[in-house]
Design an enzyme around this catalytic site. Structure first.
Site, PDB file in Angstrom:
ATOM      1  N   ASN A  99      -0.896  11.494   0.468  1.00  0.00           N
ATOM      2  CA  ASN A  99      -0.128  10.318   0.071  1.00  0.00           C
ATOM      3  C   ASN A  99       0.423  10.482  -1.333  1.00  0.00           C
ATOM      4  O   ASN A  99      -0.157  11.235  -2.124  1.00  0.00           O
ATOM      5  CB  ASN A  99      -1.037   9.072   0.074  1.00  0.00           C
ATOM      6  CG  ASN A  99      -1.523   8.735   1.458  1.00  0.00           C
ATOM      7  OD1 ASN A  99      -0.773   8.808   2.412  1.00  0.00           O
ATOM      8  ND2 ASN A  99      -2.788   8.375   1.548  1.00  0.00           N
ATOM      9  N   ASP A 157     -14.200   5.843  -1.083  1.00  0.00           N
ATOM     10  CA  ASP A 157     -13.322   5.790   0.077  1.00  0.00           C
ATOM     11  C   ASP A 157     -12.566   7.098   0.280  1.00  0.00           C
ATOM     12  O   ASP A 157     -12.333   7.525   1.410  1.00  0.00           O
ATOM     13  CB  ASP A 157     -12.356   4.632  -0.158  1.00  0.00           C
ATOM     14  CG  ASP A 157     -11.438   4.431   0.983  1.00  0.00           C
ATOM     15  OD1 ASP A 157     -11.913   4.522   2.116  1.00  0.00           O
ATOM     16  OD2 ASP A 157     -10.247   4.194   0.740  1.00  0.00           O
ATOM     17  N   TYR A 215       0.870  -1.178   0.000  1.00  0.00           N
ATOM     18  CA  TYR A 215       0.000   0.000   0.000  1.00  0.00           C
ATOM     19  C   TYR A 215       0.905   1.226   0.000  1.00  0.00           C
ATOM     20  O   TYR A 215       2.080   1.145  -0.351  1.00  0.00           O
ATOM     21  CB  TYR A 215      -0.908  -0.106   1.245  1.00  0.00           C
ATOM     22  CG  TYR A 215      -2.073   0.829   1.317  1.00  0.00           C
ATOM     23  CD1 TYR A 215      -2.901   1.047   0.228  1.00  0.00           C
ATOM     24  CD2 TYR A 215      -2.370   1.483   2.509  1.00  0.00           C
ATOM     25  CE1 TYR A 215      -3.981   1.912   0.323  1.00  0.00           C
ATOM     26  CE2 TYR A 215      -3.462   2.334   2.618  1.00  0.00           C
ATOM     27  CZ  TYR A 215      -4.259   2.546   1.514  1.00  0.00           C
ATOM     28  OH  TYR A 215      -5.329   3.395   1.606  1.00  0.00           O
ATOM     29  N   ARG A 237      -6.762  10.297 -10.572  1.00  0.00           N
ATOM     30  CA  ARG A 237      -6.084  10.943  -9.438  1.00  0.00           C
ATOM     31  C   ARG A 237      -5.562   9.852  -8.518  1.00  0.00           C
ATOM     32  O   ARG A 237      -6.152   9.525  -7.495  1.00  0.00           O
ATOM     33  CB  ARG A 237      -7.058  11.883  -8.706  1.00  0.00           C
ATOM     34  CG  ARG A 237      -6.387  12.913  -7.845  1.00  0.00           C
ATOM     35  CD  ARG A 237      -6.825  12.791  -6.390  1.00  0.00           C
ATOM     36  NE  ARG A 237      -6.413  11.509  -5.820  1.00  0.00           N
ATOM     37  CZ  ARG A 237      -6.965  10.928  -4.777  1.00  0.00           C
ATOM     38  NH1 ARG A 237      -7.963  11.447  -4.183  1.00  0.00           N
ATOM     39  NH2 ARG A 237      -6.506   9.768  -4.307  1.00  0.00           N
ATOM     40  N   GLU A 265     -12.702   4.576  -6.597  1.00  0.00           N
ATOM     41  CA  GLU A 265     -11.379   4.805  -6.025  1.00  0.00           C
ATOM     42  C   GLU A 265     -10.518   5.690  -6.916  1.00  0.00           C
ATOM     43  O   GLU A 265     -10.358   5.406  -8.109  1.00  0.00           O
ATOM     44  CB  GLU A 265     -10.706   3.423  -5.855  1.00  0.00           C
ATOM     45  CG  GLU A 265      -9.348   3.464  -5.223  1.00  0.00           C
ATOM     46  CD  GLU A 265      -9.395   3.887  -3.768  1.00  0.00           C
ATOM     47  OE1 GLU A 265     -10.397   3.589  -3.087  1.00  0.00           O
ATOM     48  OE2 GLU A 265      -8.439   4.528  -3.316  1.00  0.00           O
ATOM     49  N   ASP A 266      -9.968   6.725  -6.330  1.00  0.00           N
ATOM     50  CA  ASP A 266      -9.010   7.590  -7.025  1.00  0.00           C
ATOM     51  C   ASP A 266      -9.512   8.101  -8.377  1.00  0.00           C
ATOM     52  O   ASP A 266      -8.759   8.156  -9.361  1.00  0.00           O
ATOM     53  CB  ASP A 266      -7.647   6.884  -7.159  1.00  0.00           C
ATOM     54  CG  ASP A 266      -6.894   6.894  -5.820  1.00  0.00           C
ATOM     55  OD1 ASP A 266      -7.463   7.393  -4.833  1.00  0.00           O
ATOM     56  OD2 ASP A 266      -5.757   6.416  -5.764  1.00  0.00           O
TER      57      ASP A 266
HETATM   58  P1  NAD Z   1      -8.313  16.449  -4.889  1.00  0.00           P
HETATM   59  O1  NAD Z   1      -7.605  16.626  -6.156  1.00  0.00           O
HETATM   60  O2  NAD Z   1      -9.776  16.156  -4.896  1.00  0.00           O
HETATM   61  O3  NAD Z   1      -8.083  17.759  -3.984  1.00  0.00           O
HETATM   62  C1  NAD Z   1      -6.854  18.391  -3.788  1.00  0.00           C
HETATM   63  C2  NAD Z   1      -7.130  19.747  -3.161  1.00  0.00           C
HETATM   64  O4  NAD Z   1      -5.886  20.310  -2.772  1.00  0.00           O
HETATM   65  C3  NAD Z   1      -7.806  20.732  -4.112  1.00  0.00           C
HETATM   66  O5  NAD Z   1      -8.806  21.427  -3.423  1.00  0.00           O
HETATM   67  C4  NAD Z   1      -6.674  21.706  -4.459  1.00  0.00           C
HETATM   68  O6  NAD Z   1      -7.144  23.004  -4.740  1.00  0.00           O
HETATM   69  C5  NAD Z   1      -5.893  21.684  -3.158  1.00  0.00           C
HETATM   70  N1  NAD Z   1      -4.530  22.181  -3.319  1.00  0.00           N
HETATM   71  C6  NAD Z   1      -3.642  21.905  -4.283  1.00  0.00           C
HETATM   72  N2  NAD Z   1      -2.525  22.607  -4.092  1.00  0.00           N
HETATM   73  C7  NAD Z   1      -2.689  23.350  -2.985  1.00  0.00           C
HETATM   74  C8  NAD Z   1      -1.899  24.279  -2.274  1.00  0.00           C
HETATM   75  N3  NAD Z   1      -0.670  24.574  -2.679  1.00  0.00           N
HETATM   76  N4  NAD Z   1      -2.417  24.841  -1.170  1.00  0.00           N
HETATM   77  C9  NAD Z   1      -3.637  24.532  -0.741  1.00  0.00           C
HETATM   78  N5  NAD Z   1      -4.449  23.655  -1.365  1.00  0.00           N
HETATM   79  C10 NAD Z   1      -3.971  23.066  -2.471  1.00  0.00           C
HETATM   80  O7  NAD Z   1      -7.544  15.313  -4.118  1.00  0.00           O
HETATM   81  P2  NAD Z   1      -8.048  14.502  -2.837  1.00  0.00           P
HETATM   82  O8  NAD Z   1      -8.745  13.278  -3.269  1.00  0.00           O
HETATM   83  O9  NAD Z   1      -8.737  15.378  -1.900  1.00  0.00           O
HETATM   84  O10 NAD Z   1      -6.638  14.008  -2.253  1.00  0.00           O
HETATM   85  C11 NAD Z   1      -5.703  14.952  -1.772  1.00  0.00           C
HETATM   86  C12 NAD Z   1      -4.584  14.226  -1.057  1.00  0.00           C
HETATM   87  O11 NAD Z   1      -5.112  13.528   0.059  1.00  0.00           O
HETATM   88  C13 NAD Z   1      -3.860  13.199  -1.912  1.00  0.00           C
HETATM   89  O12 NAD Z   1      -2.490  13.277  -1.676  1.00  0.00           O
HETATM   90  C14 NAD Z   1      -4.386  11.898  -1.407  1.00  0.00           C
HETATM   91  O13 NAD Z   1      -3.440  10.854  -1.525  1.00  0.00           O
HETATM   92  C15 NAD Z   1      -4.621  12.216   0.045  1.00  0.00           C
HETATM   93  N6  NAD Z   1      -5.590  11.295   0.647  1.00  0.00           N
HETATM   94  C16 NAD Z   1      -5.232  10.688   1.791  1.00  0.00           C
HETATM   95  C17 NAD Z   1      -6.089   9.796   2.388  1.00  0.00           C
HETATM   96  C18 NAD Z   1      -5.734   9.109   3.664  1.00  0.00           C
HETATM   97  O14 NAD Z   1      -6.391   8.153   4.038  1.00  0.00           O
HETATM   98  N7  NAD Z   1      -4.735   9.549   4.361  1.00  0.00           N
HETATM   99  C19 NAD Z   1      -7.317   9.512   1.786  1.00  0.00           C
HETATM  100  C20 NAD Z   1      -7.673  10.176   0.612  1.00  0.00           C
HETATM  101  C21 NAD Z   1      -6.794  11.086   0.052  1.00  0.00           C
END
Ligand code: NAD
Length: 595
Positions: free
Chosen positions: A452, A312, A147, A200, A289-290
């Protein structure tokens, strides 16, 4: 398991149910009756051989090549004799413990994490029982490989390390034939599908069909963490093209070399997939997913009341973050409603987190408006405030009445949040001055860097602890090593939705829930938080150790099933003892006897 006892005789044949289908079973029964007449019901090894042929158990080299049935050198003397394995295996029959020992020895010798990933994947392709035994018993060591973060690296290089396909690839060229493709999958009893279109992948962006590593990895975790048998899982990639120039120009890219389908063509394609799944694998839970932000919310909303589906990244992340916040409040004191949350990243994860915080605040008596006022967002364009003209859709309800601020450090210093939650996918966004500001504002600042893989984390555990003199309550999406600071070792936990989705899936399957509701994720968050001990908190961890993940998943599954019954969404009769029933469903890898 079927048990056939012949009348008046002492011969008993036990045939594992998953080794045959109903038709073969009926033919076997005919044979048994015939044998009973001819032989008085006594079966010699030779007869067993015939029976094995009848139930379709492969023999010889074909058996060794079947990853579900293979036991490698653990086949017993009797099995080797009857199943045509003599000479195909070295003489000494080995125990599973010995095989585990050898596997670990080889695994640990591998030079890098990607090498370890490839080693594990090839074991999974060769001997699933051994693979899951090793992963379950050494989950802390294996999780970063199967993972995040290593799976991210694997996806980045997928076309180059590709060995054999896993799961179903459905491309835009397959329009009109999707149910036919699903029927090519060898297993009929699929209960859970994880599907991506690769737009994504983690925080790595559009990886097209190379994103398949994620559904494969997530479903591996469903099996390892919640005991959902691998035969019930199906990873799917919807290959609708990619906008990733590097992949489009890469001769080894495995997917369609075209731009992404968009608009009605995309929606029709997804719709055909959903309808085909209902036809071929009815009652299957679909996990989106993603998917890219533009599609993730839309698809969830379109399908969540029509089929059994979850996202998720939105819902699971919300639940794991809320559980972490509940634990953090046990350390810093106070209630959820006394907090000010600054969520950096207003995408799937961020909005999912805010939705669950709002649900929890409603329970503390706040109105939806009051709840939203406690959740502040920052996106790539700065603070999310009402005066911004560019805000659309789901961010709008969170736009605050406040002057616009662009720079994150000024935002932190002005708003003085108690919790800073990073879900932006932007490495290093939480700079030292920002973390120090959190330390000045709060005695015990909550700092979650959830992006991540590790290369996208807003800050590391060491950054957070060093800048706050070890006072930060920290969690991260990908794992960090423990940090030694002023004679104390802080071992933060992984704030990852792996704590949530396996249990939710198991609860949904166990109850036969028709839909997955927000209340189920709220129940999952509370169940997870309830399992965090004082010792965990003392170590600096707001989650239980991963070593307890199966216990966590079982507890979440029971909580989710309770909600399914309470909301009258369950299609299975309510068991007397839900937790015991859940545990009885969980797959425990171990070799079965074939003769
Ligand atoms: P997404 O693309 O839907 O959203 C990303 C957000 O970040 C957008 O609102 C964008 O405007 C913002 N952003 C980008 N650059 C920025 C900056 N410099 N300053 C402030 N905001 C900024 O993506 P997502 O699905 O929300 O995922 C985002 C991250 O969260 C990924 O890295 C993903 O791996 C991680 N994530 C972690 C978990 C977990 O369980 N820990 C779960 C889901 C997603």
């Amino acid at each position: 398991m079927y048990k056939v006892t012949l009348e008046g005789e002492d011969a008993v044949i036990r045939i594992k149910r998953n080794l045959m289908n109903q038709e073969r079973f009926s033919r076997l029964l005919d044979l048994v009756n015939l044998e009973a007449v001819l032989e008085g019901g006594r079966f010699a090894a030779a007869k067993e051989k015939i029976l094995i042929g009848m139930v379709g158990l492969p023999t010889g080299a074909a058996l060794l090549r079947d990853p579900v049935l293979n036991k490698d050198a653990a086949f017993t003397e009797a099995e080797r004799e009857i199943l045509g394995l003599r000479g195909l295996l070295p003489a000494r029959v080995q125990t599973m413990e010995e095989q585990v020992q050898r596997t670990l020895e080889n695994f640990r010798k591998k030079a890098g994490n990607l090498e370890k990933y490839l080693f594990l994947i090839s074991l999974q392709d060769r001997n699933k029982t051994l693979f899951y035994r090793v992963v379950i018993d050494h989950i802390q060591e294996m999780m970063p490989i199967i993972y995040t973060p290593t799976v991210g690296q694997a996806c980045l290089e997928y076309g180059h390390i590709f060995r054999r396909p896993r799961g179903i690839f459905i491309s835009a060229k397959d329009r009109g034939r999707i149910s036919e493709l699903l029927r090519n999958w060898p297993q009929r009893e699929v209960r859970i599908i994880v599907v991506t279109d690769g737009e994504r992948i983690l925080g790595l962006g559009d990886l097209g069909a190379d994103g398949m590593g994620i559904p494969v990895g997530k479903l591996t975790l469903y099996t390892a963490c919640a005991g959902i048998h691998h035969a019930h899982t199906l990873p799917v990639t919807l290959d609708v093209g990619t906008e990733n120039e590097e992949l489009l120009n890469d001769p080894l890219y495995i997917g369609l070399k075209q731009r992404r389908l968009r608009g009605a063509a995309y929606d029709d394609f997804v719709e055909e997939f959903i309808v085909a799944v209902q036809e071929v694998f009815p009652r299957t839970l679909i996990q989106f997913e993603d998917f890219g932000n533009v599609n993730a919310f839309r698809l969830l909303e379109r399908y969540r009341d029509r089929i059994c589906a979850l996202n998720d990244d939105i819902q699971g992340t919300g639940a794991v973050a809320l559980a972490g916040l509940y634990s953090a409040l046990r350390i810093r004191g106070g209630k959820l409603k006394d907090q000010k949350f600054l969520i950096v990243g207003a995408g799937e994860a961020g909005l999912g987190i805010a939705a669950l915080i709002a649900a929890a605040l409603a329970e503390e008596g706040l109105t939806p408006e009051e709840a939203r006022q406690r959740c502040w967002f920052v996106d790539s364009k700065g603070l999310v405030v009402k005066s911004r003209g560019d805000l659309r859709g789901r961010k709008l309800p969170y736009a605050q009445e406040h002057e616009f601020i662009w720079d994150l450090q000024t935002i932190v210093e002005t708003l003085k949040p108690t919790a800073l939650i990073g879900v932006s996918g932007k490495q290093g966004l939480f700079t030292q001055p920002i973390l120090e500001a959190m330390g000045r504002i709060n005695d015990k600042p909550i700092i979650f860097s959830l992006s991540n893989p590790t290369s996208r984390a807003e800050c590391t555990a060491a950054d957070a602890y060093t800048a706050t003199g070890g006072r930060a309550i920290f969690a991260s999406g990908s794992p960090f090593d423990p940090v030694d600071l002023e004679g104390k070792t802080l071992a933060p936990a992984q704030g990852n939705n792996v704590y949530i989705f396996p249990g939710v899936g198991l609860g949904v399957i166990a109850s036969g829930a028709r839909h997955v509701t927000d209340e189920m994720f709220f129940a999952a968050a509370r169940a997870l938080a309830s399992l965090v001990t004082a010792d965990d908190l003392a170590r600096g961890s707001v989650y239980p150790p991963l070593a307890r993940i199966r216990e966590v998943s079982a507890a979440i599954a029971a909580a989710v099933a309770e909600v399914a019954y309470a909301q009258e969404l369950a299609t299975r009769p309510r068991p007397e003892d839900i937790p015991a029933f859940i545990k009885s469903l969980m797959y425990e890898p171990g070799y079965q006897s074939y003769v």
